[in-house]
Design a protein around this motif. Structure first.
Motif, PDB file in Angstrom:
ATOM      1  N   MET A 172       0.825  -1.202   0.000  1.00  0.00           N
ATOM      2  CA  MET A 172       0.000   0.000   0.000  1.00  0.00           C
ATOM      3  C   MET A 172       0.864   1.258   0.000  1.00  0.00           C
ATOM      4  O   MET A 172       0.527   2.261  -0.618  1.00  0.00           O
ATOM      5  CB  MET A 172      -0.931  -0.005   1.206  1.00  0.00           C
ATOM      6  CG  MET A 172      -2.118  -0.942   1.072  1.00  0.00           C
ATOM      7  SD  MET A 172      -3.307  -0.413  -0.211  1.00  0.00           S
ATOM      8  CE  MET A 172      -2.749  -1.361  -1.614  1.00  0.00           C
ATOM      9  N   GLY A 173       2.019   1.198   0.701  1.00  0.00           N
ATOM     10  CA  GLY A 173       2.946   2.321   0.660  1.00  0.00           C
ATOM     11  C   GLY A 173       3.452   2.569  -0.749  1.00  0.00           C
ATOM     12  O   GLY A 173       3.571   3.720  -1.194  1.00  0.00           O
ATOM     13  N   LEU A 174       3.736   1.487  -1.474  1.00  0.00           N
ATOM     14  CA  LEU A 174       4.178   1.615  -2.863  1.00  0.00           C
ATOM     15  C   LEU A 174       3.089   2.237  -3.731  1.00  0.00           C
ATOM     16  O   LEU A 174       3.373   3.103  -4.573  1.00  0.00           O
ATOM     17  CB  LEU A 174       4.572   0.242  -3.412  1.00  0.00           C
ATOM     18  CG  LEU A 174       4.992   0.199  -4.880  1.00  0.00           C
ATOM     19  CD1 LEU A 174       6.235   1.048  -5.123  1.00  0.00           C
ATOM     20  CD2 LEU A 174       5.235  -1.241  -5.329  1.00  0.00           C
ATOM     21  N   GLN A 175       1.843   1.810  -3.536  1.00  0.00           N
ATOM     22  CA  GLN A 175       0.743   2.371  -4.317  1.00  0.00           C
ATOM     23  C   GLN A 175       0.589   3.870  -4.068  1.00  0.00           C
ATOM     24  O   GLN A 175       0.343   4.652  -4.986  1.00  0.00           O
ATOM     25  CB  GLN A 175      -0.574   1.653  -3.993  1.00  0.00           C
ATOM     26  CG  GLN A 175      -0.575   0.162  -4.257  1.00  0.00           C
ATOM     27  CD  GLN A 175      -0.047  -0.198  -5.631  1.00  0.00           C
ATOM     28  OE1 GLN A 175      -0.565   0.266  -6.645  1.00  0.00           O
ATOM     29  NE2 GLN A 175       0.985  -1.016  -5.661  1.00  0.00           N
ATOM     30  N   VAL A 279      -7.277   1.671   5.118  1.00  0.00           N
ATOM     31  CA  VAL A 279      -7.763   2.957   4.626  1.00  0.00           C
ATOM     32  C   VAL A 279      -7.249   3.226   3.214  1.00  0.00           C
ATOM     33  O   VAL A 279      -7.992   3.679   2.326  1.00  0.00           O
ATOM     34  CB  VAL A 279      -7.343   4.091   5.580  1.00  0.00           C
ATOM     35  CG1 VAL A 279      -7.610   5.457   4.955  1.00  0.00           C
ATOM     36  CG2 VAL A 279      -8.081   3.969   6.908  1.00  0.00           C
ATOM     37  N   MET A 280      -5.964   2.937   2.979  1.00  0.00           N
ATOM     38  CA  MET A 280      -5.377   3.170   1.661  1.00  0.00           C
ATOM     39  C   MET A 280      -6.025   2.269   0.616  1.00  0.00           C
ATOM     40  O   MET A 280      -6.301   2.703  -0.517  1.00  0.00           O
ATOM     41  CB  MET A 280      -3.875   2.913   1.716  1.00  0.00           C
ATOM     42  CG  MET A 280      -3.110   3.416   0.483  1.00  0.00           C
ATOM     43  SD  MET A 280      -3.045   5.209   0.433  1.00  0.00           S
ATOM     44  CE  MET A 280      -3.668   5.525  -1.209  1.00  0.00           C
ATOM     45  N   ALA A 281      -6.279   1.020   0.960  1.00  0.00           N
ATOM     46  CA  ALA A 281      -6.932   0.101   0.029  1.00  0.00           C
ATOM     47  C   ALA A 281      -8.322   0.607  -0.332  1.00  0.00           C
ATOM     48  O   ALA A 281      -8.736   0.557  -1.507  1.00  0.00           O
ATOM     49  CB  ALA A 281      -7.020  -1.294   0.643  1.00  0.00           C
ATOM     50  N   GLU A 282      -9.032   1.131   0.658  1.00  0.00           N
ATOM     51  CA  GLU A 282     -10.376   1.663   0.381  1.00  0.00           C
ATOM     52  C   GLU A 282     -10.301   2.883  -0.534  1.00  0.00           C
ATOM     53  O   GLU A 282     -11.106   3.033  -1.457  1.00  0.00           O
ATOM     54  CB  GLU A 282     -11.066   2.035   1.698  1.00  0.00           C
ATOM     55  CG  GLU A 282     -12.512   2.475   1.522  1.00  0.00           C
ATOM     56  CD  GLU A 282     -13.209   2.735   2.839  1.00  0.00           C
ATOM     57  OE1 GLU A 282     -14.376   3.158   2.803  1.00  0.00           O
ATOM     58  OE2 GLU A 282     -12.595   2.517   3.898  1.00  0.00           O
ATOM     59  N   GLU A 283      -9.320   3.766  -0.294  1.00  0.00           N
ATOM     60  CA  GLU A 283      -9.147   4.955  -1.138  1.00  0.00           C
ATOM     61  C   GLU A 283      -8.901   4.574  -2.593  1.00  0.00           C
ATOM     62  O   GLU A 283      -9.380   5.244  -3.517  1.00  0.00           O
ATOM     63  CB  GLU A 283      -7.971   5.796  -0.640  1.00  0.00           C
ATOM     64  CG  GLU A 283      -8.295   6.686   0.533  1.00  0.00           C
ATOM     65  CD  GLU A 283      -7.129   7.609   0.865  1.00  0.00           C
ATOM     66  OE1 GLU A 283      -6.327   7.917  -0.057  1.00  0.00           O
ATOM     67  OE2 GLU A 283      -7.017   8.017   2.034  1.00  0.00           O
TER      68      GLU A 283
END
Length: 354
Positions: A172-175, A279-283
């Motif tokens: 997720m950090g990479l995304q 949260v990042m995955a949902e965004e």
């Protein structure tokens, strides 16, 4: 300073002259044609990784010091994944003329921080030129008593499947980094159309990482889980199989099942996922379970233990039981929150896949 002013050997001296061996197995480090190591009563563990600019890292969003730290940690993690103790490291770098001496100093600062963290001696390597960007090759050497080494092939039916830390955060950090990189380059294109003043204002561009610092750190500054290895030893827990999670949980677990000739059941509800990851995955409208199963570069430990160690494992901080080993003919399955079963697939990082 331009590297050509020092030359190859001058650069090596500049970066390594103050390296002092701290392990008794290091008889001679940097300075001769070979390092000299002595392991009279232990098995020697050797692992190597090659990191290529544009494939494994992007200097748009990782600085040289963090790159040095990460390059060391991904190798150190492999030694811990065999239940070994890392002792020495060999570092080779190919670089183009766009790099300065200060860039290499920053890289070595990162390397040293990682090696100091685990008491590792940098004992040699090579430096050469490159026409295609930065290339890094690191070899880590460790030791273990023969009876202590843990392979991928030791998992048995009814063993518990455990993971350290949490999953999917580095991915997720990479995304997030890739998203902000895209935003930046879009703004560059728009600024070019408006003129020099607009381009100059972009010098103050700040990516939007607010509230997402943890997943950024998991991507650019991973930590090898030697603390988990030490805790397992303290609690007298013997892992039956082990790997580090570099290519994704599903890929690594299938490696263990293949080499141990077994199946597995992994429970979606038990997957450890950090809040920022979710949260990042949902965004990004991504399935967080898919990210946890297939996102790479977490460098957490995946291991199996006898079911008799269940109570001890429950006492360990930052370790979670996510499933159990089964007979091979039952397959390797993910059990969803509603009780359905789906075959695990190796969808993690594969650098040679078309």
């Amino acid at each position: 300073m331009d590297i050509s002013k020092l030359g190859e050997f001058g650069l090596i001296h500049h970066l390594t002259d103050d390296l002092k061996p701290r392990n008794s197995s290091t008889l001679r480090g940097v300075g001769d044609d070979c390092a000299v190591l002595h392991y009279p009563d232990k098995e020697v563990l050797v692992t190597t990784d090659m990191l290529m600019e544009g494939i494994h890292f992007d200097l748009t969003y990782i600085d040289m010091e963090h790159l040095g730290y990460k390059s060391a940690m991904v190798n150190i993690s492999d030694i811990f994944a065999m239940n070994g103790t890392p002792r020495q490291m060999v570092v080779s770098i190919a670089l183009s003329k766009r790099f300065q001496v200060e860039d290499l100093e920053a890289f070595y600062n990162g390397l040293r921080l990682a090696c100091d963290r685990w008491g590792i001696d940098i004992v040699g390597g090579d430096t050469t030129s490159s026409y295609t960007g930065l290339a890094i090759s690191i070899t880590c050497i460790g030791e273990a008593a023969r009876e202590d080494i843990v392979y991928r092939s030791g998992a048995k039916d009814t063993d518990l499947i455990c993971v350290s830390g949490n999953l999917g955060a580095a991915y997720m950090g990479l995304q997030l980094l890739e998203r902000e990189k895209t935003v930046y380059y879009q703004q560059v294109e728009e600024a070019r159309k408006k003129g020099r003043q607009a381009l100059e204002q972009l010098a103050h561009f700040q990516p939007d990482f607010a509230g997402k610092e943890y997943i950024i750190e998991r991507q650019i500054k991973p930590e090898a889980r030697g603390d988990i290895i030490a805790r397992l030893r303290e609690m007298n827990i013997r892992a039956t199989s082990m790997m580090d999670i570099s290519d994704g949980l599903s890929s690594e677990l299938l490696h263990i099942c293949e080499q141990s000739h077994c199946g597995c059941r992994v429970y979606e509800k038990n997957l450890p996922i950090d809040y920022q990851t979710a949260v990042m995955a949902e965004e990004l409208n991504m399935n967080v379970t898919t990210c946890a199963l297939n996102g790479g570069e977490d460098y957490e430990l995946l291991f199996t233990v006898s079911i008799g160690d269940y109570e001890k494992i429950q006492e360990m901080e930052d370790v979670k039981v996510i499933g159990h080993i089964t007979a091979e003919n039952l397959g390797s399955m993910l059990v969803t929150r509603d009780g359905q079963e789906f075959a695990l697939k190796a969808q993690g990082w594969n650098p040679l896949k078309g």
